[in-house]
Design an enzyme around this catalytic site. Structure first.
Site, PDB file in Angstrom:
ATOM      1  N   SER A 157       0.858  -1.188   0.000  1.00  0.00           N
ATOM      2  CA  SER A 157       0.000   0.000   0.000  1.00  0.00           C
ATOM      3  C   SER A 157       0.890   1.232   0.000  1.00  0.00           C
ATOM      4  CB  SER A 157      -0.851   0.002   1.280  1.00  0.00           C
ATOM      5  OG  SER A 157      -1.483   1.252   1.476  1.00  0.00           O
ATOM      6  N   TYR A 170      -1.174  -1.235  10.334  1.00  0.00           N
ATOM      7  CA  TYR A 170      -1.403  -1.518   8.914  1.00  0.00           C
ATOM      8  C   TYR A 170      -0.184  -1.084   8.105  1.00  0.00           C
ATOM      9  CZ  TYR A 170      -3.753  -1.106   4.304  1.00  0.00           C
ATOM     10  OH  TYR A 170      -4.107  -1.209   2.976  1.00  0.00           O
TER      11      TYR A 170
HETATM   12  P1  NAD Z   1     -11.952  -5.081  -0.015  1.00  0.00           P
HETATM   13  O1  NAD Z   1     -12.443  -4.882   1.373  1.00  0.00           O
HETATM   14  O2  NAD Z   1     -12.851  -4.725  -1.140  1.00  0.00           O
HETATM   15  O3  NAD Z   1     -11.486  -6.611  -0.221  1.00  0.00           O
HETATM   16  C1  NAD Z   1     -10.712  -7.279   0.742  1.00  0.00           C
HETATM   17  C2  NAD Z   1     -11.102  -8.749   0.741  1.00  0.00           C
HETATM   18  O4  NAD Z   1     -10.240  -9.427   1.672  1.00  0.00           O
HETATM   19  C3  NAD Z   1     -12.552  -9.009   1.198  1.00  0.00           C
HETATM   20  O5  NAD Z   1     -13.205  -9.857   0.286  1.00  0.00           O
HETATM   21  C4  NAD Z   1     -12.383  -9.671   2.559  1.00  0.00           C
HETATM   22  O6  NAD Z   1     -13.413 -10.617   2.848  1.00  0.00           O
HETATM   23  C5  NAD Z   1     -11.033 -10.371   2.385  1.00  0.00           C
HETATM   24  N1  NAD Z   1     -10.433 -10.700   3.673  1.00  0.00           N
HETATM   25  C6  NAD Z   1     -10.268  -9.903   4.757  1.00  0.00           C
HETATM   26  N2  NAD Z   1      -9.688 -10.592   5.753  1.00  0.00           N
HETATM   27  C7  NAD Z   1      -9.455 -11.848   5.283  1.00  0.00           C
HETATM   28  C8  NAD Z   1      -8.865 -13.024   5.836  1.00  0.00           C
HETATM   29  N3  NAD Z   1      -8.382 -13.036   7.090  1.00  0.00           N
HETATM   30  N4  NAD Z   1      -8.787 -14.105   5.054  1.00  0.00           N
HETATM   31  C9  NAD Z   1      -9.266 -14.110   3.791  1.00  0.00           C
HETATM   32  N5  NAD Z   1      -9.842 -13.042   3.226  1.00  0.00           N
HETATM   33  C10 NAD Z   1      -9.942 -11.916   3.971  1.00  0.00           C
HETATM   34  O7  NAD Z   1     -10.588  -4.265  -0.104  1.00  0.00           O
HETATM   35  P2  NAD Z   1      -9.613  -3.886  -1.328  1.00  0.00           P
HETATM   36  O8  NAD Z   1      -9.523  -2.412  -1.363  1.00  0.00           O
HETATM   37  O9  NAD Z   1      -9.989  -4.609  -2.564  1.00  0.00           O
HETATM   38  O10 NAD Z   1      -8.228  -4.396  -0.733  1.00  0.00           O
HETATM   39  C11 NAD Z   1      -7.435  -5.394  -1.340  1.00  0.00           C
HETATM   40  C12 NAD Z   1      -5.995  -5.202  -0.897  1.00  0.00           C
HETATM   41  O11 NAD Z   1      -5.523  -3.946  -1.372  1.00  0.00           O
HETATM   42  C13 NAD Z   1      -5.801  -5.200   0.625  1.00  0.00           C
HETATM   43  O12 NAD Z   1      -4.625  -5.910   0.954  1.00  0.00           O
HETATM   44  C14 NAD Z   1      -5.626  -3.732   0.944  1.00  0.00           C
HETATM   45  O13 NAD Z   1      -4.865  -3.519   2.120  1.00  0.00           O
HETATM   46  C15 NAD Z   1      -4.904  -3.271  -0.300  1.00  0.00           C
HETATM   47  N6  NAD Z   1      -4.984  -1.832  -0.530  1.00  0.00           N
HETATM   48  C16 NAD Z   1      -6.144  -1.230  -0.921  1.00  0.00           C
HETATM   49  C17 NAD Z   1      -6.159   0.156  -1.133  1.00  0.00           C
HETATM   50  C18 NAD Z   1      -7.377   0.882  -1.586  1.00  0.00           C
HETATM   51  O14 NAD Z   1      -7.275   2.094  -1.822  1.00  0.00           O
HETATM   52  N7  NAD Z   1      -8.512   0.244  -1.747  1.00  0.00           N
HETATM   53  C19 NAD Z   1      -4.993   0.894  -0.915  1.00  0.00           C
HETATM   54  C20 NAD Z   1      -3.844   0.261  -0.510  1.00  0.00           C
HETATM   55  C21 NAD Z   1      -3.843  -1.118  -0.328  1.00  0.00           C
END
Ligand code: NAD
Length: 290
Positions: A157, A170
């Site tokens: 991230s 985080y």
């Molecule tokens: P999201 O909430 O849409 O999807 C995350 C998914 O992870 C969900 O389906 C959830 O059920 C699953 N999950 C959570 N805990 C879990 C576990 N213990 N075991 C299995 N599955 C689990 O979020 P997103 O934005 O699509 O995030 C995806 C990745 O991108 C994450 O690692 C997040 O930290 C990273 N990220 C996102 C952003 C952003 O701007 N959206 C920015 C930086 C990093």
């Protein structure tokens, strides 16, 4: 549908004949990636804790004609036996493993460092960093055994690259992903297994939508991004397809920042709208009149 069939457009997909595990495939970036991987000819196992939203992903895949090419396994990515089971499902049902995309995540503890209970710290790091280690360990071993290389994609991230983009635990866990990606890339390079990392920022998914109401969050994010619109899950999915495909053959150990210029803008003091005036004339600084 056999995986070696051509895509709907009649061309061979960029991931034709490849098999991928995508954690967090029930939502956001993981769902968009699963659907795009399928469109590009891959077979996909989505590994996620949320059965209800995983079923939505399966239904979307089926609507696109990919029902036979996707599986779901209820998985807690912080548990070693669950990651092993996801890798085993790919091998058992699809016969191989070419890509493991560690994408699942959540915000974890939001507390300041001085107030964070140790258990909450540990749970956050287990979800965001131990999970990535487990993916590298078990996918790496499966790929080594297979003997024809592979691609492991991790997710950090913008929060892992500075302070101020996310809560402390985080951010620390995501910073760990950056370094672990490099160590694993070096270790696995002789086996032609690439290990790369995507660092998203400002992508409009349920992860960040939850923090405020949707319109407030959109306005807030747009105010901080140089790019005129927020990121979409598909923006990250496209990068993941590149890293999973043979197009990235020589790319390993890297962190691919996809954030609409969020980090490039740094403190955001300039251009106009920051702390400087709207005066566009040449400034010689405070040199006085001689
Ligand atoms: P999201 O909430 O849409 O999807 C995350 C998914 O992870 C969900 O389906 C959830 O059920 C699953 N999950 C959570 N805990 C879990 C576990 N213990 N075991 C299995 N599955 C689990 O979020 P997103 O934005 O699509 O995030 C995806 C990745 O991108 C994450 O690692 C997040 O930290 C990273 N990220 C996102 C952003 C952003 O701007 N959206 C920015 C930086 C990093």
């Amino acid at each position: 549908m056999a995986n070696n069939m051509e895509t709907a457009t009649g061309t061979r997909g960029r991931l034709q004949d490849k098999v991928a595990v995508i954690t967090g495939g029930a939502s956001g970036i993981g769902r968009a990636s699963a659907l795009f991987f399928l469109d590009q000819g891959a077979q996909v196992v989505i590994a996620d804790l949320n059965t209800a939203t995983a079923e939505e992903t399966l239904a979307l895949a089926a609507q696109k004609g990919h029902a036979e090419s996707i599986r779901f396994l209820r998985t807690d990515v912080s548990r070693e036996e669950d990651i092993e089971a996801a890798v085993a499902l790919a091998l058992d049902d699809f016969g191989r493993l070419d890509c493991f995309f560690s994408n699942a995540g959540a915000g974890g503890t939001m507390a300041p460092v001085t107030e964070t209970p140790v258990e909450d710290w540990d749970r956050t790091v287990a979800l965001l960093l131990r999970s990535v280690f487990l993916g590298i360990k078990h996918a790496g071993n499966a790929m080594k055994h297979q003997g024809c290389g592979g691609s492991i994609i991790n997710t950090s991230s913008t929060a892992g690259l500075n302070a101020g983009s996310g809560p402390a635990a985080y951010s620390a866990a995501k910073a760990g992903v950056v370094n672990l990606t490099q160590s694993a890339a070096v270790e696995l390079a002789p086996a032609r297994i690439r290990v790369n990392n995507i660092a998203p920022g400002g992508v409009f998914t349920p992860l960040i939508r939850g923090a405020k109401n949707e319109q407030e969050m959109l306005a807030f994010m747009k105010g901080r991004l140089p790019w005129p619109s927020v990121g979409l899950p598909e923006d990250i999915a496209h990068a993941a397809v590149f890293l999973a495909s043979d197009e990235s053959r020589f790319c390993t150990g890297t962190t691919l920042l996809i954030d609409g210029g969020l980090l490039a803008w740094g403190p955001g003091l300039f251009p106009f709208g920051g702390i400087y005036s709207e005066d566009r004339s040449f400034s010689a600084g405070n040199i006085g009149q001689g």
